[in-house]
Design a protein around this motif. Structure first.
Motif, PDB file in Angstrom:
ATOM      1  N   GLY A 168      12.215  35.862 -29.643  1.00 44.80           N
ATOM      2  CA  GLY A 168      12.056  34.530 -29.063  1.00 44.80           C
ATOM      3  C   GLY A 168      13.376  33.780 -29.097  1.00 44.80           C
ATOM      4  N   CYS A 169      13.297  32.492 -28.910  1.00 39.22           N
ATOM      5  CA  CYS A 169      14.502  31.658 -28.923  1.00 39.22           C
ATOM      6  C   CYS A 169      14.876  31.287 -30.353  1.00 39.22           C
ATOM      7  N   THR A 170      16.180  31.232 -30.598  1.00 39.73           N
ATOM      8  CA  THR A 170      16.664  30.728 -31.870  1.00 39.73           C
ATOM      9  C   THR A 170      16.439  29.222 -31.920  1.00 39.73           C
ATOM     10  N   ILE A 171      15.988  28.732 -33.059  1.00 42.23           N
ATOM     11  CA  ILE A 171      15.644  27.314 -33.189  1.00 42.23           C
ATOM     12  C   ILE A 171      16.752  26.586 -33.948  1.00 42.23           C
ATOM     13  N   ASP A 172      17.307  25.575 -33.340  1.00 39.16           N
ATOM     14  CA  ASP A 172      18.347  24.760 -33.984  1.00 39.16           C
ATOM     15  C   ASP A 172      17.713  23.885 -35.060  1.00 39.16           C
ATOM     16  N   LEU A 173      18.274  23.941 -36.265  1.00 37.67           N
ATOM     17  CA  LEU A 173      17.761  23.142 -37.371  1.00 37.67           C
ATOM     18  C   LEU A 173      18.711  21.999 -37.755  1.00 37.67           C
ATOM     19  N   ILE A 174      19.996  22.299 -37.782  1.00 38.46           N
ATOM     20  CA  ILE A 174      21.003  21.288 -38.125  1.00 38.46           C
ATOM     21  C   ILE A 174      22.157  21.417 -37.140  1.00 38.46           C
ATOM     22  N   ILE A 175      22.551  20.318 -36.540  1.00 38.94           N
ATOM     23  CA  ILE A 175      23.690  20.302 -35.621  1.00 38.94           C
ATOM     24  C   ILE A 175      24.651  19.211 -36.068  1.00 38.94           C
ATOM     25  N   LYS A 191      10.383  21.848 -44.321  1.00 37.94           N
ATOM     26  CA  LYS A 191      11.663  21.270 -44.735  1.00 37.94           C
ATOM     27  C   LYS A 191      12.041  21.746 -46.135  1.00 37.94           C
ATOM     28  N   ASN A 192      11.045  21.915 -46.989  1.00 32.81           N
ATOM     29  CA  ASN A 192      11.322  22.397 -48.348  1.00 32.81           C
ATOM     30  C   ASN A 192      11.911  23.801 -48.325  1.00 32.81           C
ATOM     31  N   TRP A 193      11.410  24.624 -47.413  1.00 32.98           N
ATOM     32  CA  TRP A 193      11.954  25.989 -47.270  1.00 32.98           C
ATOM     33  C   TRP A 193      13.427  25.926 -46.877  1.00 32.98           C
ATOM     34  N   LEU A 194      13.759  25.051 -45.937  1.00 35.85           N
ATOM     35  CA  LEU A 194      15.140  24.905 -45.488  1.00 35.85           C
ATOM     36  C   LEU A 194      16.016  24.402 -46.624  1.00 35.85           C
ATOM     37  N   ASP A 195      15.535  23.423 -47.364  1.00 36.23           N
ATOM     38  CA  ASP A 195      16.302  22.876 -48.487  1.00 36.23           C
ATOM     39  C   ASP A 195      16.596  23.962 -49.520  1.00 36.23           C
ATOM     40  N   GLN A 196      15.591  24.817 -49.780  1.00 35.82           N
ATOM     41  CA  GLN A 196      15.765  25.890 -50.754  1.00 35.82           C
ATOM     42  C   GLN A 196      16.797  26.910 -50.265  1.00 35.82           C
ATOM     43  N   GLN A 197      16.723  27.245 -48.966  1.00 38.25           N
ATOM     44  CA  GLN A 197      17.676  28.196 -48.385  1.00 38.25           C
ATOM     45  C   GLN A 197      19.107  27.652 -48.446  1.00 38.25           C
ATOM     46  N   GLU A 200      20.466  27.738 -52.051  1.00 37.64           N
ATOM     47  CA  GLU A 200      20.922  29.077 -52.461  1.00 37.64           C
ATOM     48  C   GLU A 200      22.319  29.376 -51.918  1.00 37.64           C
ATOM     49  N   ARG A 201      22.700  28.679 -50.878  1.00 35.36           N
ATOM     50  CA  ARG A 201      24.033  28.860 -50.296  1.00 35.36           C
ATOM     51  C   ARG A 201      25.021  27.814 -50.799  1.00 35.36           C
ATOM     52  N   GLY A 202      24.597  27.063 -51.804  1.00 34.15           N
ATOM     53  CA  GLY A 202      25.472  26.068 -52.408  1.00 34.15           C
ATOM     54  C   GLY A 202      25.617  24.803 -51.595  1.00 34.15           C
ATOM     55  N   ILE A 203      24.616  24.491 -50.772  1.00 39.82           N
ATOM     56  CA  ILE A 203      24.665  23.297 -49.915  1.00 39.82           C
ATOM     57  C   ILE A 203      23.614  22.300 -50.386  1.00 39.82           C
ATOM     58  N   SER A 204      24.058  21.124 -50.755  1.00 37.18           N
ATOM     59  CA  SER A 204      23.151  20.111 -51.282  1.00 37.18           C
ATOM     60  C   SER A 204      22.929  18.953 -50.308  1.00 37.18           C
ATOM     61  N   ASP A 205      23.703  18.925 -49.227  1.00 43.06           N
ATOM     62  CA  ASP A 205      23.623  17.815 -48.279  1.00 43.06           C
ATOM     63  C   ASP A 205      23.723  18.375 -46.863  1.00 43.06           C
ATOM     64  N   TYR A 206      22.856  17.876 -45.968  1.00 44.89           N
ATOM     65  CA  TYR A 206      22.880  18.337 -44.585  1.00 44.89           C
ATOM     66  C   TYR A 206      24.227  18.064 -43.924  1.00 44.89           C
ATOM     67  N   ARG A 207      24.915  17.016 -44.370  1.00 45.14           N
ATOM     68  CA  ARG A 207      26.197  16.661 -43.778  1.00 45.14           C
ATOM     69  C   ARG A 207      27.279  17.709 -44.038  1.00 45.14           C
ATOM     70  N   MET A 208      27.007  18.639 -44.958  1.00 46.20           N
ATOM     71  CA  MET A 208      27.943  19.726 -45.232  1.00 46.20           C
ATOM     72  C   MET A 208      27.821  20.859 -44.218  1.00 46.20           C
ATOM     73  N   VAL A 209      26.758  20.795 -43.394  1.00 43.25           N
ATOM     74  CA  VAL A 209      26.457  21.893 -42.468  1.00 43.25           C
ATOM     75  C   VAL A 209      26.961  21.563 -41.069  1.00 43.25           C
ATOM     76  N   PHE A 210      27.731  22.468 -40.493  1.00 42.74           N
ATOM     77  CA  PHE A 210      28.190  22.317 -39.116  1.00 42.74           C
ATOM     78  C   PHE A 210      27.091  22.743 -38.147  1.00 42.74           C
ATOM     79  N   TYR A 211      26.434  23.867 -38.456  1.00 42.41           N
ATOM     80  CA  TYR A 211      25.347  24.351 -37.609  1.00 42.41           C
ATOM     81  C   TYR A 211      24.431  25.268 -38.422  1.00 42.41           C
ATOM     82  N   ALA A 212      23.124  25.102 -38.216  1.00 37.45           N
ATOM     83  CA  ALA A 212      22.140  25.970 -38.863  1.00 37.45           C
ATOM     84  C   ALA A 212      21.001  26.228 -37.882  1.00 37.45           C
ATOM     85  N   ALA A 213      20.549  27.481 -37.846  1.00 40.91           N
ATOM     86  CA  ALA A 213      19.464  27.851 -36.934  1.00 40.91           C
ATOM     87  C   ALA A 213      18.677  29.004 -37.550  1.00 40.91           C
TER      88      ALA A 213
END
Length: 230
Positions: A168-175, A191-197, A200-213
């Motif tokens: 299927g299509c990749t779903i954009d989560l964070i842009i 959202k809890n699943w995403l926060d946990q993922q 595990e990658r050492g990311i505590s804030d969405y603002r640290m992410v350039f792109y997630a899908a």
């Protein structure tokens, strides 16, 4: 200063009017516009410039004609949707310019399509030889559709009788650090699943992410800001 503020106000208003007009005309790229749609788009841009470049022109001298053009365009679009014959008169009909590896000279002259232009369009489709083409069709918007001969088409899993999994299509989560909450709700992504993922990658804030899908298999792709700057 007195003359600058009205000019800024006019510019902003006309900018909004043009954006709204283009949105009403539908989601089309320039290369996908029908001839009458392209004519309307050009006329709207010219009309919008009049009050900004000519002091004796009032704002309504642009707004009224723009409204008339958009109304005419919507009416023509509605009529063309309702009738196949009318659509042919308004938008024209697709034309075959290559059949069974041979260029149709008479048709090309009628459409004012040169050999160089046709070869250029074929190269855009990664086609080097005219003889490889079963059909090349000049669409009503000027784009060329190419159907290769069966021997020249890329091999597919179906040709090799290989079963493949559904993709299927990749779903954009964070842009760019912004969480796509509406998308997550529609796709029932926890959202809890995403926060946990992310944790595990050492990311505590969405603002640290350039792109997630996430893909249909549940695999999460994450790229941090500043991770790849080149």
């Amino acid at each position: 200063m007195e003359g600058i503020l009205p000019l800024i106000w006019k510019t902003l208003l006309l900018y909004i009017v043009i954006i709204v007009s283009m949105r009403l005309m539908g989601k089309r790229q320039i290369g996908q516009l029908q001839p009458f749609e392209f004519a309307v788009a050009v006329m709207i841009s010219e009309l919008a410039a009049l009050p900004l470049t000519e002091d004796d022109r009032k704002l309504h001298h642009a707004l009224i004609p723009i409204a008339v053009l958009v109304t005419c365009q919507l009416l023509i679009s509605y009529i063309s949707i309702k009738g196949v014959r009318i659509r042919g008169y308004i938008c024209g009909k697709p034309t075959v310019v290559i059949r069974n590896g041979r260029m149709l000279e008479k048709t090309m002259r009628k459409e004012m399509c040169t050999i160089n232009e046709l070869l250029e369009q074929l190269r855009f489709h990664s086609v080097q030889n005219v003889s490889d083409v079963e059909y090349a069709i000049l669409e009503t918007n000027g784009q060329l559709s190419v159907i290769l001969k069966s021997q020249k088409r890329p091999v597919t899993p179906e040709d090799l009788k290989i079963e493949t999994k559904y993709e299927g299509c990749t779903i954009d989560l964070i842009i760019d650090g912004i969480l796509m909450e509406e998308t997550m709700k529609k796709m029932n992504i926890d959202k809890n699943w995403l926060d946990q993922q992310l944790k595990e990658r050492g990311i505590s804030d969405y603002r640290m992410v350039f792109y997630a899908a996430v893909d249909t298999s549940g695999n999460l792709y994450v790229q941090k800001k500043g991770e790849y700057l080149e």
